[in-house]
Enzyme design. Sequence first.
Site, PDB file in Angstrom:
ATOM      1  N   THR A  91       0.874  -1.178   0.000  1.00 27.55           N
ATOM      2  CA  THR A  91       0.000   0.000   0.000  1.00 27.55           C
ATOM      3  C   THR A  91       0.910   1.227   0.000  1.00 27.55           C
ATOM      4  OG1 THR A  91      -0.041   0.079   2.391  1.00 27.55           O
ATOM      5  CG2 THR A  91      -1.792  -1.158   1.334  1.00 27.55           C
TER       6      THR A  91
ATOM      7  N   LYS B 148     -15.909  16.755  10.602  1.00 26.22           N
ATOM      8  CA  LYS B 148     -16.931  16.671  11.640  1.00 26.22           C
ATOM      9  C   LYS B 148     -17.221  18.074  12.130  1.00 26.22           C
ATOM     10  CE  LYS B 148     -15.567  12.048  12.543  1.00 26.22           C
ATOM     11  NZ  LYS B 148     -14.227  11.514  12.509  1.00 26.22           N
TER      12      LYS B 148
ATOM     13  N   TRP C 236     -21.541  15.139  10.025  1.00 26.80           N
ATOM     14  CA  TRP C 236     -20.434  14.840   9.118  1.00 26.80           C
ATOM     15  C   TRP C 236     -20.629  15.557   7.793  1.00 26.80           C
ATOM     16  CZ3 TRP C 236     -18.694   9.004   9.405  1.00 26.80           C
ATOM     17  CH2 TRP C 236     -18.329   8.712  10.722  1.00 26.80           C
TER      18      TRP C 236
HETATM   19  P1  ADP Z   1      -3.843   3.626  -0.808  1.00 28.12           P
HETATM   20  O1  ADP Z   1      -4.590   3.424   0.458  1.00 28.12           O
HETATM   21  O2  ADP Z   1      -2.459   3.230  -0.754  1.00 28.12           O
HETATM   22  O3  ADP Z   1      -4.153   4.893  -1.570  1.00 28.12           O
HETATM   23  P2  ADP Z   1      -5.351   2.155  -2.661  1.00 28.12           P
HETATM   24  O4  ADP Z   1      -4.844   2.585  -3.955  1.00 28.12           O
HETATM   25  O5  ADP Z   1      -5.608   0.765  -2.384  1.00 28.12           O
HETATM   26  O6  ADP Z   1      -4.330   2.488  -1.672  1.00 28.12           O
HETATM   27  O7  ADP Z   1      -6.562   3.093  -2.308  1.00 28.12           O
HETATM   28  C1  ADP Z   1      -7.780   2.629  -1.856  1.00 28.12           C
HETATM   29  C2  ADP Z   1      -8.640   3.773  -1.453  1.00 28.12           C
HETATM   30  O8  ADP Z   1      -8.839   4.690  -2.520  1.00 28.12           O
HETATM   31  C3  ADP Z   1     -10.040   3.360  -1.062  1.00 28.12           C
HETATM   32  O9  ADP Z   1     -10.084   2.865   0.239  1.00 28.12           O
HETATM   33  C4  ADP Z   1     -10.796   4.652  -1.234  1.00 28.12           C
HETATM   34  O10 ADP Z   1     -10.638   5.509  -0.123  1.00 28.12           O
HETATM   35  C5  ADP Z   1     -10.125   5.288  -2.411  1.00 28.12           C
HETATM   36  N1  ADP Z   1     -10.894   5.037  -3.618  1.00 28.12           N
HETATM   37  C6  ADP Z   1     -10.682   4.112  -4.559  1.00 28.12           C
HETATM   38  N2  ADP Z   1     -11.592   4.205  -5.545  1.00 28.12           N
HETATM   39  C7  ADP Z   1     -12.425   5.207  -5.210  1.00 28.12           C
HETATM   40  C8  ADP Z   1     -13.583   5.806  -5.813  1.00 28.12           C
HETATM   41  N3  ADP Z   1     -14.069   5.395  -6.972  1.00 28.12           N
HETATM   42  N4  ADP Z   1     -14.182   6.819  -5.153  1.00 28.12           N
HETATM   43  C9  ADP Z   1     -13.705   7.265  -3.975  1.00 28.12           C
HETATM   44  N5  ADP Z   1     -12.624   6.760  -3.374  1.00 28.12           N
HETATM   45  C10 ADP Z   1     -11.989   5.744  -3.975  1.00 28.12           C
END
Ligand code: ADP
Length: 545
Positions: free
Chosen positions: A186, A442, A447
Site C-alpha cells: 500500500t 466533523k 459529518w
Molecule cells: P492507498 O490506500 O495506498 O491509496 P489504494 O490505492 O488501495 O491504496 O486506495 C484505496 C482507497 O482509494 C479506497 O479505500 C478509497 O478511499 C479510495 N478510492 C478508490 N476508488 C475510489 C472511488 N471510486 N471513489 C472514492 N474513493 C476511492
Amino acid sequence: MLGLMQNQPLLISSLIEFAARHHNDAQIVSRRVEGDIHRYTYKDLAARSRQLANALDGEGLEQGERVASIAWNGYRHMEMYFGVSGSGRVLHTINPRLHPEQVAWIVNHAEDCVLCFDMSFLPIVQAIHAKCPAVKRWVALCDADKLPADSGIPGLLSYEAWIAPQSDRYHWPQFDENTASSMCYTSGTTGNPKAALYSHRSSTLHAYAAALPDVMCLSARDSVLPVVPMFHVNAWGIPYSAALTGCKLVFPGPALDGKSIYELMEAEGVTFAAGVPTVWQMLLSHMKPGGLRFSTLKRTVIGGSACPPAMLSTFQDEYGVSVLHAWGMTEMSPLGTLCSLKNKHLELPKDEQMQILQKQGRAIYGVEMKIIGDDGKEQAWDGRSYGDLLVRGPWIVDTYYKGTSPLVRDEQGHGWFPTGDVATIDADGYMQITDRSKDVIKSGGEWISSIDIENIAMAHPAVAMAACIGMPHPKWDERPIVAVAKKPNAELTREELLKFYEGKTAKWQIPDDVVFVDAIPLGATGKMLKTKLREELKDYKLPGL
Ligand code: ADP
C-alpha cells in the site's frame, strides 16, 4: 459427499497458455522507454515468459522467492507477470514514485532476490542497490546495447541478454492454487507500507470477475489501454483478464501525458481504457482546445479516487464514452464495486441515471459488503444511513505479508476487512463513498463529505482540481475549507466560488474559505495527498478566528 468434477488448480500459467493457444495472433502493443512502438502477439508473450521462467530457474531461485519489478506498463513487464508467477515465484511490483528510502525498505522487507527495472528508474536503483544486500541479480529491462557501461551496479544484466540463451519451452509447475503469486505494498501515507500477498486462486477469480459484462466487459473484440500502472495493484487485474479474454492490449510505457495517450488511443483503435481521474483530466484538457474527438473509444473505467460528476458528464455527453465508476483498494486485488445501470433504470430520465452513475456502484459477485455504525450495528441500505464499509471475499486480504490480520469478526465468526472508507448503500445495492474515515469533516456533531464539497468545486469551469479538508474550529470542532488549483489562465475569486456553492449543498456545509494553490499535492498513485496539503496549510487560520 464431494462433487466429482476435475479438481484443477486455478494457476496464472494457465492464463498465458490459454491466450497463446486461442488468441495467438492477438496483438500486444507497447510504447517503449526508448520512445518507439513495439508490437508482438500473445504467442510471443508466452514464449518469452517461458524463457524468463527458465532464466529464473538458472538463477537457482526457489519456489516462493520474490522477484521485483520497477517498471512502466509494457511487454517486458507483462512477461514478468506470467514468467515469475507462473514458475511459482512471487512478483513484487514496486511503485517507482515512492521515495528511494521507502523503495529500499520494501525491497528488504519483501526480501526480493532479483530486481528488474526500466532504464528510467536507473537512478532509483543506483540509490538503493548498496542498501539491498539480498538482491542477487539486478536486471535492466532493455536490449544489451542499451546497458550503460558505468552504471555502478554490480553484475547488472540486460533483460534481453539474460533471457536470450534460454529455451522457450517450459513445463509450468502445478501446485496448490492458494500459493502466493504476486504482492503489492500500500502507498503507506501513514506509517510503513503494508503488503497484500495475492494468490493464484485470488488473481484468477479476480480475472474472471473483472471481465464480466457489468464490470469491465472485456472481450476478444476489445483493444484495451491500461493507463493504470502495472505497479499499482496489478493494473486493476487487466493483464490477467486480457490473457483470459484475448483482447488486444496497448501499453502506454512512460508517456502518460494527455497528448501521448490520445495519439496512442487513436493509432491503436482503443475501445476501452482504465485510469485514475487525474490521468483523464490531463487527457480531456489536451483534447478540448483542439476540438479533438475519440474515433474508437467506447468505455472507460475511472477509479482509485472519486470520479468528479463533471468528468463523468463530459465523457458521456460531449464524447459519447461510457464511464464506469469503480471502487477498490490494494487489499482487494483491487476491484470491489463498479457502477452501471440495471434494466429497470433504462427508462429513467437522463439526470436520474446520472445520479446513479456517480455512485461507486454495485458489488461484484465475490465481494460481500456492509456498512456499520459507531455502535458496530449494521446500517440500513437506504442510501442515507452511512457507516464504516466492511468487505469480505476470496480476493480480499486476510493477513498482511509478515504482518497481522486487519479483519474484524462478526457474530458468526466471519472475518471482515475494514476498508477505512465511509459509505452509504441504497436499496438497489449501489454503494457511495462519502469519504475516507480520516478525511470526513466533523462539524457540530454532523459529518460533511469532503468528496461532495470537492465535486461541486470541480464542476466550476475555472477549477482544475479541488481538495476539501477540515480546519480546527473552537465552536464546531472542524469547518471545511476548499483548496483550489485553477485551470491555466482562468480567473476565479474566493467570493465567486463560494457563491457557486449556494443552492448546491446545505448552507452549513458550504466551505468557510477558499485557498488558491498552485497545485494540489498528489501521492505516488496520482491521488490527492491530503496529509501533505494539511502540512502545507499548517499555519492557516479560518477567517474570523
Ligand atoms: P492507498 O490506500 O495506498 O491509496 P489504494 O490505492 O488501495 O491504496 O486506495 C484505496 C482507497 O482509494 C479506497 O479505500 C478509497 O478511499 C479510495 N478510492 C478508490 N476508488 C475510489 C472511488 N471510486 N471513489 C472514492 N474513493 C476511492
